[in-house]
Write a protein that holds these residues in place. Sequence first.
Motif, PDB file in Angstrom:
ATOM      1  N   THR B 248       0.775  -1.189  -0.063  1.00  0.00           N
ATOM      2  CA  THR B 248       0.019   0.023  -0.029  1.00  0.00           C
ATOM      3  C   THR B 248       0.763   1.257  -0.127  1.00  0.00           C
ATOM      4  O   THR B 248       1.957   1.149   0.435  1.00  0.00           O
ATOM      5  N   LEU B 249       0.566   2.299  -0.612  1.00  0.00           N
ATOM      6  CA  LEU B 249       0.779   3.618  -0.710  1.00  0.00           C
ATOM      7  C   LEU B 249       0.046   4.609  -0.537  1.00  0.00           C
ATOM      8  O   LEU B 249      -0.480   5.220  -1.415  1.00  0.00           O
ATOM      9  N   GLU B 250      -0.270   4.832   0.775  1.00  0.00           N
ATOM     10  CA  GLU B 250      -1.662   5.616   1.236  1.00  0.00           C
ATOM     11  C   GLU B 250      -1.154   7.130   1.438  1.00  0.00           C
ATOM     12  O   GLU B 250      -0.250   7.228   2.267  1.00  0.00           O
ATOM     13  N   LEU B 251      -1.847   8.052   0.744  1.00  0.00           N
ATOM     14  CA  LEU B 251      -1.550   9.302   1.157  1.00  0.00           C
ATOM     15  C   LEU B 251      -2.602  10.239   1.664  1.00  0.00           C
ATOM     16  O   LEU B 251      -3.562   9.777   1.351  1.00  0.00           O
ATOM     17  N   MET B 252      -2.255  11.125   2.906  1.00  0.00           N
ATOM     18  CA  MET B 252      -2.989  11.579   3.637  1.00  0.00           C
ATOM     19  C   MET B 252      -2.865  13.192   3.494  1.00  0.00           C
ATOM     20  O   MET B 252      -1.473  13.245   3.432  1.00  0.00           O
ATOM     21  N   ASP B 253      -3.708  13.946   2.795  1.00  0.00           N
ATOM     22  CA  ASP B 253      -3.455  15.461   2.639  1.00  0.00           C
ATOM     23  C   ASP B 253      -3.395  16.334   3.926  1.00  0.00           C
ATOM     24  O   ASP B 253      -3.850  15.635   5.192  1.00  0.00           O
ATOM     25  N   GLN B 254      -3.094  17.493   4.070  1.00  0.00           N
ATOM     26  CA  GLN B 254      -3.127  18.240   5.407  1.00  0.00           C
ATOM     27  C   GLN B 254      -4.318  18.315   5.809  1.00  0.00           C
ATOM     28  O   GLN B 254      -4.377  18.058   7.066  1.00  0.00           O
ATOM     29  N   LYS B 255      -5.353  18.493   5.079  1.00  0.00           N
ATOM     30  CA  LYS B 255      -6.516  18.736   5.650  1.00  0.00           C
ATOM     31  C   LYS B 255      -7.047  17.524   6.267  1.00  0.00           C
ATOM     32  O   LYS B 255      -7.616  17.488   7.440  1.00  0.00           O
ATOM     33  N   THR B 256      -6.755  16.386   5.689  1.00  0.00           N
ATOM     34  CA  THR B 256      -7.160  14.886   6.255  1.00  0.00           C
ATOM     35  C   THR B 256      -6.516  14.917   7.808  1.00  0.00           C
ATOM     36  O   THR B 256      -7.188  14.605   8.612  1.00  0.00           O
ATOM     37  N   MET B 257      -5.369  15.353   7.940  1.00  0.00           N
ATOM     38  CA  MET B 257      -4.456  15.250   8.994  1.00  0.00           C
ATOM     39  C   MET B 257      -5.071  16.052  10.093  1.00  0.00           C
ATOM     40  O   MET B 257      -5.114  15.728  11.226  1.00  0.00           O
ATOM     41  N   GLU B 258      -5.352  17.161   9.831  1.00  0.00           N
ATOM     42  CA  GLU B 258      -6.046  18.279  10.630  1.00  0.00           C
ATOM     43  C   GLU B 258      -7.334  17.567  11.265  1.00  0.00           C
ATOM     44  O   GLU B 258      -7.425  17.937  12.443  1.00  0.00           O
ATOM     45  N   LEU B 259      -7.964  16.975  10.608  1.00  0.00           N
ATOM     46  CA  LEU B 259      -9.460  16.420  10.732  1.00  0.00           C
ATOM     47  C   LEU B 259      -9.015  15.295  11.798  1.00  0.00           C
ATOM     48  O   LEU B 259      -9.786  15.125  13.018  1.00  0.00           O
ATOM     49  N   ILE B 260      -8.112  14.674  11.440  1.00  0.00           N
ATOM     50  CA  ILE B 260      -7.908  13.206  12.331  1.00  0.00           C
ATOM     51  C   ILE B 260      -7.371  13.746  13.703  1.00  0.00           C
ATOM     52  O   ILE B 260      -7.876  13.315  14.619  1.00  0.00           O
ATOM     53  N   PRO B 367     -10.845  17.344   2.537  1.00  0.00           N
ATOM     54  CA  PRO B 367      -9.963  16.406   2.842  1.00  0.00           C
ATOM     55  C   PRO B 367      -9.627  15.313   1.667  1.00  0.00           C
ATOM     56  O   PRO B 367     -10.596  14.896   1.211  1.00  0.00           O
ATOM     57  N   THR B 368      -8.198  15.025   1.221  1.00  0.00           N
ATOM     58  CA  THR B 368      -8.174  14.161   0.129  1.00  0.00           C
ATOM     59  C   THR B 368      -7.377  12.925   0.792  1.00  0.00           C
ATOM     60  O   THR B 368      -6.201  13.201   1.435  1.00  0.00           O
ATOM     61  N   LEU B 369      -7.688  11.783   0.473  1.00  0.00           N
ATOM     62  CA  LEU B 369      -6.833  10.600   0.852  1.00  0.00           C
ATOM     63  C   LEU B 369      -6.566  10.116  -0.345  1.00  0.00           C
ATOM     64  O   LEU B 369      -7.271  10.115  -1.363  1.00  0.00           O
ATOM     65  N   GLY B 370      -5.703   9.069  -0.774  1.00  0.00           N
ATOM     66  CA  GLY B 370      -5.522   8.505  -1.929  1.00  0.00           C
ATOM     67  C   GLY B 370      -4.711   7.216  -1.917  1.00  0.00           C
ATOM     68  O   GLY B 370      -3.719   7.209  -1.142  1.00  0.00           O
ATOM     69  N   HIS B 371      -5.073   6.465  -2.862  1.00  0.00           N
ATOM     70  CA  HIS B 371      -4.183   5.391  -2.923  1.00  0.00           C
ATOM     71  C   HIS B 371      -3.085   5.670  -3.861  1.00  0.00           C
ATOM     72  O   HIS B 371      -3.287   5.490  -5.082  1.00  0.00           O
ATOM     73  N   THR B 372      -2.249   6.607  -3.406  1.00  0.00           N
ATOM     74  CA  THR B 372      -1.239   7.013  -4.362  1.00  0.00           C
ATOM     75  C   THR B 372      -0.724   6.253  -5.458  1.00  0.00           C
ATOM     76  O   THR B 372       0.072   6.493  -6.684  1.00  0.00           O
ATOM     77  N   GLY B 373      -0.233   4.872  -4.825  1.00  0.00           N
ATOM     78  CA  GLY B 373       0.273   4.212  -5.636  1.00  0.00           C
ATOM     79  C   GLY B 373      -0.124   3.897  -7.337  1.00  0.00           C
ATOM     80  O   GLY B 373       0.382   3.511  -8.104  1.00  0.00           O
ATOM     81  N   ASP B 374      -1.474   4.061  -7.176  1.00  0.00           N
ATOM     82  CA  ASP B 374      -2.145   3.810  -8.503  1.00  0.00           C
ATOM     83  C   ASP B 374      -3.105   5.046  -8.934  1.00  0.00           C
ATOM     84  O   ASP B 374      -3.762   4.899  -9.619  1.00  0.00           O
ATOM     85  N   GLY B 375      -2.731   6.222  -8.091  1.00  0.00           N
ATOM     86  CA  GLY B 375      -3.064   7.190  -8.576  1.00  0.00           C
ATOM     87  C   GLY B 375      -4.653   7.476  -8.162  1.00  0.00           C
ATOM     88  O   GLY B 375      -5.361   8.396  -8.812  1.00  0.00           O
ATOM     89  N   ASN B 376      -5.297   6.541  -7.644  1.00  0.00           N
ATOM     90  CA  ASN B 376      -6.520   6.622  -7.359  1.00  0.00           C
ATOM     91  C   ASN B 376      -6.803   7.368  -6.027  1.00  0.00           C
ATOM     92  O   ASN B 376      -6.538   7.313  -4.695  1.00  0.00           O
ATOM     93  N   MET B 377      -7.632   8.564  -6.258  1.00  0.00           N
ATOM     94  CA  MET B 377      -7.428   9.964  -5.152  1.00  0.00           C
ATOM     95  C   MET B 377      -9.123   9.918  -4.775  1.00  0.00           C
ATOM     96  O   MET B 377     -10.078   9.689  -5.636  1.00  0.00           O
ATOM     97  N   HIS B 378      -9.040   9.954  -3.542  1.00  0.00           N
ATOM     98  CA  HIS B 378     -10.519  10.104  -2.992  1.00  0.00           C
ATOM     99  C   HIS B 378     -10.592  11.755  -2.180  1.00  0.00           C
ATOM    100  O   HIS B 378     -10.318  11.637  -0.855  1.00  0.00           O
ATOM    101  N   PRO B 379     -10.957  12.723  -3.064  1.00  0.00           N
ATOM    102  CA  PRO B 379     -11.608  14.153  -2.460  1.00  0.00           C
ATOM    103  C   PRO B 379     -12.668  13.507  -1.741  1.00  0.00           C
ATOM    104  O   PRO B 379     -13.787  13.098  -2.330  1.00  0.00           O
TER     105      PRO B 379
END
Lengths: 411, 461
Positions: B248-260, B367-379
């Motif tokens: 897995t290569l999961e990306l969390m952006d800043q907004k996501t981390m703030e919320l968490i 907030p955006t999370l994503g499976h960066t490994g395959d470019g699949n982003m979840h805004p």
Amino acid sequence: MELLDKLSEETDKCIRCGLCQKVCPIYAEMRSEPFVARGKVRLVKEIIKGDLEISDRFKEIMDLCLDCGACVANCPATVKTNHLVLAARAKVTSEKGLPLIMKGALHGFLPNNKAQALAVKMAYFYQHSGLQSVLRKSGLLETLSKDLSQKEGVMPEFAPRTFRSMLSDLPLKKSGKIRVAYYLSCMTNMVNPDLGKAVIKTLEYHDCEVIIPKDVQCCGTPHLAYGDTQIANQIAEKNARLLMETGADYIVSDCATCGATLKKYDEMVSNAKGFSDKVYDISEFLVKIAGLRVGKKPVKGVVTYHDPCHLARGQGVKNSPRQILKSIPGLTLVEMEEADRCCGGAGTFNVMHYDLSMRILDRKITNIQNVDPNFLATGCPACTMQLEHGLAQHSMAVPVIHPIKLLAETY
Amino acid sequence: MLKPEIVKKLIKILGKENVFTTKEDLICYSYDSTPHDHLPDIVVAPANTQEIVAIIKLANEHNFPVVPRGGGTNLSGGTVPIQGGLVLALHRMNKIIEIDTDNLTATVEPGVITATFHQTVEKEGLFYPPDPQSMFMSTMGGNVAENAGGPRGVKYGVTKDYVLGVEAVTPTGEVVKVGGKTIKNVSGYDLIRLFAGSEGTLGVITQITLKLIPKPEAKRTILAIFDHLDDAAKTVSGIIKQRIIPTTLELMDQKTMELIEGYIPSGLPTDAEGALLIEADGSAIDVDRQIGVIEQMCKTCGAREVKVAQDATQEAQLWAGRRSAFGAMARSARQVLAEDATVPRSKVPDIVRSIQQIAAKYQLTVPTLGHTGDGNMHPNILVMKQDEEEMKRVDAAIDEMFKAALDLGGTLSGEHGIGLSKQKYMKWQFDKASLDMMKAIKKAVDPNNILNPGKIFLKDE
Ligand SMILES: Cc1cc2nc3c(=O)[nH]c(=O)nc-3n(C[C@H](O)[C@H](O)[C@H](O)COP(=O)(O)OP(=O)(O)OC[C@H]3O[C@@H](n4cnc5c(N)ncnc54)[C@H](O)[C@@H]3O)c2cc1C
Ligand code: SF4
Ligand code: SF4
């Protein structure tokens, strides 16, 4: 409608993710949408909006909930489905009265001998705990009263004397570092006075002065479960007053369910401001407030622990009882799988929906079997009855015991 | 409303206890995990393929829609009976028929819960990699019909990569069996691929044969914090250039981390642009080697902090933040719209930045999370009021996000499907000829438009 209306916001919180499917024991058996939290929340929402009317099917769906709180704990938006269900039941009761329960009762357990054995036990308990008003309205007790005399063999081993009647002979210490009011639960009073003695012994060992108001009543949980809010509030008012009058620093309960409800009194009635903050489960109190002290006498064997819903989720108490069990010399705590999954007892749910309840219980028994313990510890009398029934059905001779009783044996 | 005679016939096929017509039951099958809803006329729970055949034949005879439904957790309106009709609730068909340890395959009914399937095969030392994050609720049938993916997709692929065989009831009520237990199979058209991602429009999947692989011996996790998103992206390509494909290569952006951090503090920084959660698996020795290379690469590419889990407890700690992300979002909004735009791996920083710009433009929290490994982003668009004015901004923002993804060479949906939610964008991604071909296929197999009508394609197109 009032109570429900207040909960309108609560239904809006559901984002329909379906994560409650993972944990709802009823859904695990029924597998269909009306029975999972997401479905129930939606139906309650439609009732509030006025798009749906109370019906037999609505009632049937709302009745199939254990109030176990697993959905709430697992919900990303913490939707309090169990509160919604209880409010919906209150609405059903106010509109339709209780007699429908009788139908469920008649269909659910009378044709089934095993169910009857359990029902008699539960009914007898309810009858003697002074909470029969609810069940009397339901017609359940009338139907059973004939059986009661015939089925004495299957009743729980009632104590020869209630704990309440023993109190005058019990010398209680008149001083201590902490003043504690001990809430006398129906079960301790009627079935398990030994637990009461163990609690007093343990509290005094922890240098507490124990005060026991004798006139407290049933905590009101069954009334809430059947939607009889009015009686529940009367009870809450009286109990809160009696317990506050003791002037104790803390109020302690040895029953998971009573404790959870006592902790809700301040939301229920106006004379209980600041009351609920003083309420502690006995294990929680010993570990967090008194500072746990263990004696030297060992208790040999393996114990596994079942989390009562009303303790683990109802009160957020999971570690304290485990800490107590782990600290007992000679005793090894081995965790079972899904220790905090509901056993299916849920008050009188097991009587009203015997077969479904037994399916839920079977999963619990298998988990216990896999540990093969010498003791099964749990801090809730309703769970205890349910688990004892299940163990007996599977011919397993494992005693079900309150953690405090094991602890008191070390002194 | 279905005519009483049709209801009678359905009762005859399924038995009274499996046919539901009360308003309560209909309401409970009117929605899925999206905000869409529409009441069906009837809900039935079949037990086997024969019953489904009979139901579909009846539907063709009397011309009413049939909508297959598994866990009802799809994020595109796929199970909403938008034209009424019958919902086919498949929860009773939940048997794991066989696990074949010689051929490393399993055959299941469509109602099996994904996580139950995972647990069952893992007991045999085997592994079924697709891991949609809804695995405790989703069904295997729903996974095939949506071609579900998950974090492990970057290394192991998605559902369709594991489907070897399908039995399905066609929209006209015939039973087709395609594929089998062989890994290689080029006989005829690849209808299995056609069923994967068909969103319940081309057939009711009644049996699935899946490929299994041996369960990897070990896995380990790293969390890397980046001040700049570009560095995180560089790290991803850097790792892959070293010929290591993490699980897995999961990306969390800043907004996501703030919320968490505002919900369950998990030790994530709120002043960094992003964090990567990386997991590697394989043999114990090889995992250690991979983790060494990945750790080095994170540092070389400018990570400001790298945490390597040394045991299971630490691993759980590293994942804790990511796991609570959804809850953190759900709690802070009235509705969370989980979008699904996907771009080529190298374009991840661009799409994240576009999403942030679009969010700012329309005053939305995304907030955006994503499976960066395959470019699949979840805004994840947080809807606060759900009033008309806000929904207008939301719709405009979604439009722009899809445009941005397509402009970057991406696609509308990586894994959630089209359903009702993304119909109007289909013509942005596909030219007329491609769309016509898809519609021609639908028309050929479903001449009466019985199965899940009104989905994927807009009516007038
Ligand atoms: C919290 C959450 C997290 C999620 N995470 C992910 C993720 O990581 N990756 C991902 O890909 N998706 C994810 N999803 C989306 C969803 O869970 C998947 O699309 C999943 O595959 C749906 O399965 P289901 O059983 O719920 O299908 P349903 O929602 O019941 O149905 C989905 C579609 O499949 C059709 N269908 C269902 N069963 C059959 C059948 N037997 N034959 C033919 N058609 C059928 C339906 O008609 C519908 O069009 C997530 C959803 C939620 C709520
Ligand atoms: S988990 Fe909570 S928010 Fe999600 S569907 Fe269930 S009740 Fe609704
Ligand atoms: S309280 Fe328990 S039984 Fe009731 S809906 Fe929630 S998880 Fe299910």
